[in-house]
Design a protein around this motif. Structure first.
Motif, PDB file in Angstrom:
ATOM      1  N   ASN A  38     -10.439   4.488  -1.664  1.00  0.00           N
ATOM      2  CA  ASN A  38      -9.923   3.258  -1.568  1.00  0.00           C
ATOM      3  C   ASN A  38      -8.947   2.763  -2.391  1.00  0.00           C
ATOM      4  OD1 ASN A  38     -11.005   2.708   1.313  1.00  0.00           O
ATOM      5  ND2 ASN A  38     -12.912   2.232   0.110  1.00  0.00           N
ATOM      6  N   HIS A  39      -8.797   3.571  -3.553  1.00  0.00           N
ATOM      7  CA  HIS A  39      -8.250   2.914  -4.732  1.00  0.00           C
ATOM      8  C   HIS A  39      -6.680   3.271  -4.377  1.00  0.00           C
ATOM      9  CE1 HIS A  39      -6.633   2.528  -8.869  1.00  0.00           C
ATOM     10  NE2 HIS A  39      -7.788   2.122  -9.083  1.00  0.00           N
ATOM     11  N   PRO A  40      -5.530   2.335  -4.726  1.00  0.00           N
ATOM     12  CA  PRO A  40      -4.223   2.573  -4.389  1.00  0.00           C
ATOM     13  C   PRO A  40      -3.436   3.726  -5.059  1.00  0.00           C
ATOM     14  CG  PRO A  40      -4.630   0.731  -5.715  1.00  0.00           C
ATOM     15  CD  PRO A  40      -6.260   1.063  -5.181  1.00  0.00           C
ATOM     16  N   SER A  41      -3.940   3.979  -6.191  1.00  0.00           N
ATOM     17  CA  SER A  41      -3.247   5.258  -7.009  1.00  0.00           C
ATOM     18  C   SER A  41      -4.158   5.997  -7.509  1.00  0.00           C
ATOM     19  CB  SER A  41      -2.369   4.293  -8.145  1.00  0.00           C
ATOM     20  OG  SER A  41      -2.193   5.161  -8.976  1.00  0.00           O
ATOM     21  N   TYR A  42      -4.065   7.109  -7.171  1.00  0.00           N
ATOM     22  CA  TYR A  42      -5.134   8.366  -7.852  1.00  0.00           C
ATOM     23  C   TYR A  42      -5.003   8.414  -9.294  1.00  0.00           C
ATOM     24  CZ  TYR A  42      -5.264  10.245  -3.013  1.00  0.00           C
ATOM     25  OH  TYR A  42      -5.303  10.337  -1.744  1.00  0.00           O
ATOM     26  N   GLY A  43      -3.679   8.320  -9.897  1.00  0.00           N
ATOM     27  CA  GLY A  43      -3.551   8.482 -11.304  1.00  0.00           C
ATOM     28  C   GLY A  43      -3.720   7.214 -11.860  1.00  0.00           C
ATOM     29  N   GLU A  44      -3.543   6.022 -11.495  1.00  0.00           N
ATOM     30  CA  GLU A  44      -4.155   5.108 -12.007  1.00  0.00           C
ATOM     31  C   GLU A  44      -5.601   4.850 -12.488  1.00  0.00           C
ATOM     32  OE1 GLU A  44      -2.185   1.388 -10.794  1.00  0.00           O
ATOM     33  OE2 GLU A  44      -0.271   2.092 -11.194  1.00  0.00           O
ATOM     34  N   GLU A  45      -6.294   5.277 -11.174  1.00  0.00           N
ATOM     35  CA  GLU A  45      -7.781   5.463 -11.068  1.00  0.00           C
ATOM     36  C   GLU A  45      -8.343   6.380 -12.019  1.00  0.00           C
ATOM     37  OE1 GLU A  45     -11.204   6.724  -7.700  1.00  0.00           O
ATOM     38  OE2 GLU A  45      -9.230   7.630  -7.698  1.00  0.00           O
ATOM     39  N   ALA A  46      -7.740   7.484 -12.361  1.00  0.00           N
ATOM     40  CA  ALA A  46      -8.022   8.520 -13.273  1.00  0.00           C
ATOM     41  C   ALA A  46      -8.052   7.844 -14.801  1.00  0.00           C
ATOM     42  CB  ALA A  46      -7.164   9.923 -13.123  1.00  0.00           C
ATOM     43  N   ALA A  47      -6.871   7.245 -15.072  1.00  0.00           N
ATOM     44  CA  ALA A  47      -6.697   6.401 -16.213  1.00  0.00           C
ATOM     45  C   ALA A  47      -7.751   5.507 -16.157  1.00  0.00           C
ATOM     46  CB  ALA A  47      -5.340   5.898 -16.273  1.00  0.00           C
ATOM     47  N   GLU A  48      -8.268   4.781 -15.446  1.00  0.00           N
ATOM     48  CA  GLU A  48      -9.100   3.596 -15.522  1.00  0.00           C
ATOM     49  C   GLU A  48     -10.568   4.471 -15.723  1.00  0.00           C
ATOM     50  OE1 GLU A  48      -8.791   1.474 -12.098  1.00  0.00           O
ATOM     51  OE2 GLU A  48      -6.776   0.730 -12.663  1.00  0.00           O
ATOM     52  N   ALA A  49     -10.790   5.249 -14.805  1.00  0.00           N
ATOM     53  CA  ALA A  49     -12.036   5.968 -15.055  1.00  0.00           C
ATOM     54  C   ALA A  49     -12.625   6.734 -16.211  1.00  0.00           C
ATOM     55  CB  ALA A  49     -12.246   7.165 -13.824  1.00  0.00           C
ATOM     56  N   MET A  50     -11.282   7.080 -16.624  1.00  0.00           N
ATOM     57  CA  MET A  50     -11.486   8.159 -17.969  1.00  0.00           C
ATOM     58  C   MET A  50     -11.401   7.049 -19.353  1.00  0.00           C
ATOM     59  SD  MET A  50      -9.492  11.607 -17.257  1.00  0.00           S
ATOM     60  CE  MET A  50      -7.932  10.689 -17.259  1.00  0.00           C
TER      61      MET A  50
END
Length: 168
Positions: A38-50
């Motif tokens: 459900n996250h709107p951006s795969y890349g931003e999700e990756a940055a946040e998660a890491m």
């Protein structure tokens, strides 16, 4: 038998991207995280998660430049400048590729397309901002899995051209 962690599983079984990196003898780090569909951006999700700056996390986009599928690797903090991409490969016009065609050609699913280990070798352009970082992160070939490596190694393995194709 002990259950392996996600990080160990990702490194042991591998994806075409991590297999290519290992075969090339490149030093890299795999980062696994729980992907939220459900996250709107795969890349931003990756940055946040890491916990990594979005300027160091790069997304892989596939565009059609004058009829040739071309890979663009740009920071998730910005967007792709299609005119600059076309110019970087000597083309006149660029548009985003059909997602289904991008998936079939690269062998990866949208949100998990890696610039490494693609099914078919495509011309690749890496945004020149990558050179400002000792390491960058790109998709390792599936959602929830990133690989961190030097921009020089990424450019060498993908035979990428460095050019100003990203916009912040």
């Amino acid at each position: 038998m002990a259950k392996k962690s996600k990080k160990q599983q990702a490194g042991s079984g591998g994806t075409p991207a991590t297999v290519a990196l290992t075969a090339a003898g490149v030093i890299y780090t795999v980062h696994a995280y729980d992907h939220d569909p459900n996250h709107p951006s795969y890349g931003e999700e990756a940055a946040e998660a890491m916990g990594v700056s979005p300027e160091r996390v790069f997304k892989t986009l596939v565009a059609d430049v004058d009829g040739t599928l071309t890979v663009a690797v740009v920071p998730v903090a910005g967007s792709l400048d299609l005119k600059a991409l076309a110019a970087a490969v000597g083309g006149k016009r660029a548009a985003m590729a059909d997602p289904a065609l991008a998936e079939r050609t690269t062998g990866y699913v949208r949100g998990g397309i890696s610039p490494l280990g693609q099914r078919k070798k495509l011309p690749t352009v890496l945004d020149e901002s990558a050179a400002a970082h000792p390491t960058i992160c790109v998709s390792a070939g599936r959602r929830g899995l990133e690989v961190e490596l030097s921009p020089e190694d990424l450019a060498k393995l993908t035979e990428a051209t460095l050019a100003p194709i990203g916009r912040l």
